[in-house]
Design an enzyme around this catalytic site. Sequence first.
Site, PDB file in Angstrom:
ATOM      1  N   SER A 124       0.801  -1.215   0.000  1.00  0.00           N
ATOM      2  CA  SER A 124       0.000   0.000   0.000  1.00  0.00           C
ATOM      3  C   SER A 124       0.840   1.274   0.000  1.00  0.00           C
ATOM      4  O   SER A 124       1.576   1.541  -0.940  1.00  0.00           O
ATOM      5  CB  SER A 124      -0.986  -0.035   1.177  1.00  0.00           C
ATOM      6  OG  SER A 124      -1.917   1.006   1.066  1.00  0.00           O
ATOM      7  N   HIS A 125       0.765   2.040   1.094  1.00  0.00           N
ATOM      8  CA  HIS A 125       1.413   3.343   1.182  1.00  0.00           C
ATOM      9  C   HIS A 125       2.806   3.243   1.790  1.00  0.00           C
ATOM     10  O   HIS A 125       3.449   4.264   2.029  1.00  0.00           O
ATOM     11  CB  HIS A 125       0.545   4.283   2.021  1.00  0.00           C
ATOM     12  CG  HIS A 125       0.176   3.676   3.344  1.00  0.00           C
ATOM     13  ND1 HIS A 125      -0.701   2.619   3.436  1.00  0.00           N
ATOM     14  CD2 HIS A 125       0.589   3.925   4.609  1.00  0.00           C
ATOM     15  CE1 HIS A 125      -0.819   2.255   4.698  1.00  0.00           C
ATOM     16  NE2 HIS A 125      -0.045   3.027   5.438  1.00  0.00           N
ATOM     17  N   ASP A 299      -1.732   6.816  -3.341  1.00  0.00           N
ATOM     18  CA  ASP A 299      -0.657   6.062  -2.690  1.00  0.00           C
ATOM     19  C   ASP A 299      -0.117   4.992  -3.646  1.00  0.00           C
ATOM     20  O   ASP A 299      -0.480   4.960  -4.828  1.00  0.00           O
ATOM     21  CB  ASP A 299      -1.155   5.442  -1.382  1.00  0.00           C
ATOM     22  CG  ASP A 299      -2.171   4.333  -1.601  1.00  0.00           C
ATOM     23  OD1 ASP A 299      -2.852   4.344  -2.644  1.00  0.00           O
ATOM     24  OD2 ASP A 299      -2.294   3.450  -0.720  1.00  0.00           O
ATOM     25  N   ASP A 301      -0.595   1.760  -4.192  1.00  0.00           N
ATOM     26  CA  ASP A 301      -1.502   0.871  -4.937  1.00  0.00           C
ATOM     27  C   ASP A 301      -2.781   1.568  -5.380  1.00  0.00           C
ATOM     28  O   ASP A 301      -3.721   0.919  -5.834  1.00  0.00           O
ATOM     29  CB  ASP A 301      -1.817  -0.388  -4.128  1.00  0.00           C
ATOM     30  CG  ASP A 301      -2.591  -0.107  -2.843  1.00  0.00           C
ATOM     31  OD1 ASP A 301      -2.440   1.001  -2.292  1.00  0.00           O
ATOM     32  OD2 ASP A 301      -3.325  -1.003  -2.375  1.00  0.00           O
ATOM     33  N   ASP A 303      -5.281   3.004  -3.922  1.00  0.00           N
ATOM     34  CA  ASP A 303      -6.599   2.914  -3.274  1.00  0.00           C
ATOM     35  C   ASP A 303      -6.847   4.098  -2.343  1.00  0.00           C
ATOM     36  O   ASP A 303      -7.977   4.333  -1.939  1.00  0.00           O
ATOM     37  CB  ASP A 303      -6.791   1.575  -2.549  1.00  0.00           C
ATOM     38  CG  ASP A 303      -5.818   1.343  -1.406  1.00  0.00           C
ATOM     39  OD1 ASP A 303      -4.841   2.100  -1.274  1.00  0.00           O
ATOM     40  OD2 ASP A 303      -6.017   0.372  -0.644  1.00  0.00           O
ATOM     41  N   ARG A 304      -5.800   4.863  -2.013  1.00  0.00           N
ATOM     42  CA  ARG A 304      -5.979   6.046  -1.158  1.00  0.00           C
ATOM     43  C   ARG A 304      -5.913   7.316  -1.993  1.00  0.00           C
ATOM     44  O   ARG A 304      -5.382   7.319  -3.101  1.00  0.00           O
ATOM     45  CB  ARG A 304      -4.889   6.098  -0.083  1.00  0.00           C
ATOM     46  CG  ARG A 304      -4.972   4.940   0.867  1.00  0.00           C
ATOM     47  CD  ARG A 304      -3.931   5.038   1.976  1.00  0.00           C
ATOM     48  NE  ARG A 304      -4.031   3.851   2.817  1.00  0.00           N
ATOM     49  CZ  ARG A 304      -3.756   3.811   4.108  1.00  0.00           C
ATOM     50  NH1 ARG A 304      -3.370   4.903   4.735  1.00  0.00           N
ATOM     51  NH2 ARG A 304      -3.876   2.695   4.792  1.00  0.00           N
ATOM     52  N   GLU A 386     -12.807   6.298   5.252  1.00  0.00           N
ATOM     53  CA  GLU A 386     -12.044   6.237   6.494  1.00  0.00           C
ATOM     54  C   GLU A 386     -11.056   7.388   6.521  1.00  0.00           C
ATOM     55  O   GLU A 386     -10.647   7.902   5.479  1.00  0.00           O
ATOM     56  CB  GLU A 386     -11.342   4.880   6.618  1.00  0.00           C
ATOM     57  CG  GLU A 386     -10.508   4.511   5.414  1.00  0.00           C
ATOM     58  CD  GLU A 386      -9.983   3.073   5.447  1.00  0.00           C
ATOM     59  OE1 GLU A 386     -10.570   2.222   6.122  1.00  0.00           O
ATOM     60  OE2 GLU A 386      -8.969   2.832   4.774  1.00  0.00           O
ATOM     61  N   LYS A 399     -11.340   0.411  -1.346  1.00  0.00           N
ATOM     62  CA  LYS A 399     -11.334   1.870  -1.454  1.00  0.00           C
ATOM     63  C   LYS A 399     -10.702   2.214  -2.799  1.00  0.00           C
ATOM     64  O   LYS A 399      -9.958   1.417  -3.365  1.00  0.00           O
ATOM     65  CB  LYS A 399     -10.595   2.511  -0.291  1.00  0.00           C
ATOM     66  CG  LYS A 399      -9.251   1.932   0.059  1.00  0.00           C
ATOM     67  CD  LYS A 399      -8.740   2.564   1.361  1.00  0.00           C
ATOM     68  CE  LYS A 399      -7.497   1.866   1.853  1.00  0.00           C
ATOM     69  NZ  LYS A 399      -7.722   1.040   3.028  1.00  0.00           N
TER      70      LYS A 399
END
Length: 582
Positions: A124-125, A299, A301, A303-304, A386, A399
């Site tokens: 992820s991040h 980020d 991947d 998703d953020r 979130e 997300k």
Amino acid sequence: MVLFNVSRVQTKPFDGQKPGTSGLRKKVKVFVQPHYLENFVQATFNALTAEKVRGATLVVSGDGRYYSKDAIQIITKMAAANGVRRIWVGQNGLLSTPAVSAVIRERTGVDGSKASGAFILTASHNPGGPNEDFGIKYNMENGGPAPEGITDKIYENTTTIKEYLTADLPDFDISTNGVTSFAGPEGQFDVEVFDCASDYVKLMKSIFDFEAIRKLLTSPNFTFCYDALHGVAGAYASRIFVEELGAQESSLINCTPKEDFGGGHPDPNLTYAKELVARMGLGKSDTQGEPPEFGAAADGDADRNMVLGKRFFVTPSDSVAIIAANAVDAIPYFSAGLKGVARSMPTSAALDVVAKHLNLKFFEVPTGWKFFGNLMDAGLCSVCGEESFGTGSDHIREKDGIWAVLAWLSILAYKNKDNLGGGKLVTVEEIVRQHWAKYGRHYYTRYDYENVDAGKAKELMAYLVKLQSSLPEVNEIVKSARSDVSKVVHGDEFEYKDPVDGSISKHQGIRYLFEDGSRLVFRLSGTGSEGATIRLYIEQYEKDPSKIGRESQDALGPLVEVALKLSKMQEYTGRSAPTVIT
């Protein structure tokens, strides 16, 4: 057609292969140990029912971080050996996490096949590179992360594993689209490499009014900037924002995906998205000329998301509330109305106020996207979010960072449909301030203490739970820190009973609720790869229109003091300041 054989490889368990809310994340040097990745993958196959593996179609791709290319080959060979029928891989091994969810739900293969699950290779991040982080998680046939029942089984299997299956397949080329077929003991096995963006772009075009957004992005008085932080969002940015929506190529920054994210930290916040923050006029010195009207970042991947206006930061908690408040008018996908909305427990209550106002079903869930997925599968939730820069809807079961940006551009296009010829634009800041004037403002901040000694972090949390048994004692500490802070009326450890499947999630964060609607929340996070991360959430609700324009740090200062004194943060962690303030 190349023939392959299957072999059984003897192995022993590794400690600590327990997947967190987003899979298993460790340093690359841990993952590259012989048998380490293989053990986890075999434990996953063994945790799934036979029909989800034998004869199945699985997706294997990720954010392109270091070690992904090797991992794709390893997992593909193991899939063939375990009786999987075909593997789909995004070109160059790239698929954003939301795109994987979309591919599972929407894509039909060249032979009419549909995917029933995916191995997503991402941390992820977290940073990437030989000395940084790698991660793997499994997503189910609904496109969402594996539920706890499965992840618990995976972990159990990792503690007893004695062997794994692999095939002697040659490495295949992930840079060229097409199907490669192999023959094994159980028949044909195919690997299909496909364009990573097409299915996702098609889905976005079915949700949003691309023509309305194009008018906004090509308007002479609207300017735009998108920063992929060298993550996988770069593989989608040019296709969507430039080719489909007419933005200038120069409006994209750091949009070439890199294995090490260009040496940066691919986390879209005010600390790590430095270049975008400076360009939007929020840096230390405002030397870059007039900032764009709208900026956003993703980020690793994708998703953020982080959303910025000119010299203005939109908190993720406000962002999801504003999207929910405007979705029906601005986004065609929601024109028939919202089924419900949901937020994670640490996220501010801005969404709650919108839900009450619009008479919508509302849910407060633990941190972890799978809880939203259950609500969506049951038709109870349309929009959710979130505070950790994650926003999404029921179009997929993850997300979705680019979706959130398109949602904001849709709201801006709707609010400005009569101003694009040259009139004064309604800005991001004005949209947020109008929202506060109508619903009140939730002043909100998050303090992250990263890589804290895990033992000390657990002691701090245990102390906070014990303290809750005596609210008079809590209020004594509160008053000794700040006499101008409201009193604590409730303290608990958040527990969630899923309204869909009845499952109960305990120990989801420690809450202190104040008489005036303010909150303090303490959580241990499972997303780091080393040590523990303590997250402290501080929220102050303000309904008085004369007080909604204050600086966040001024409004929150008293509560911050109370939180640090109440938790003995410095005493337990040895830290005089957090690693990151959001």
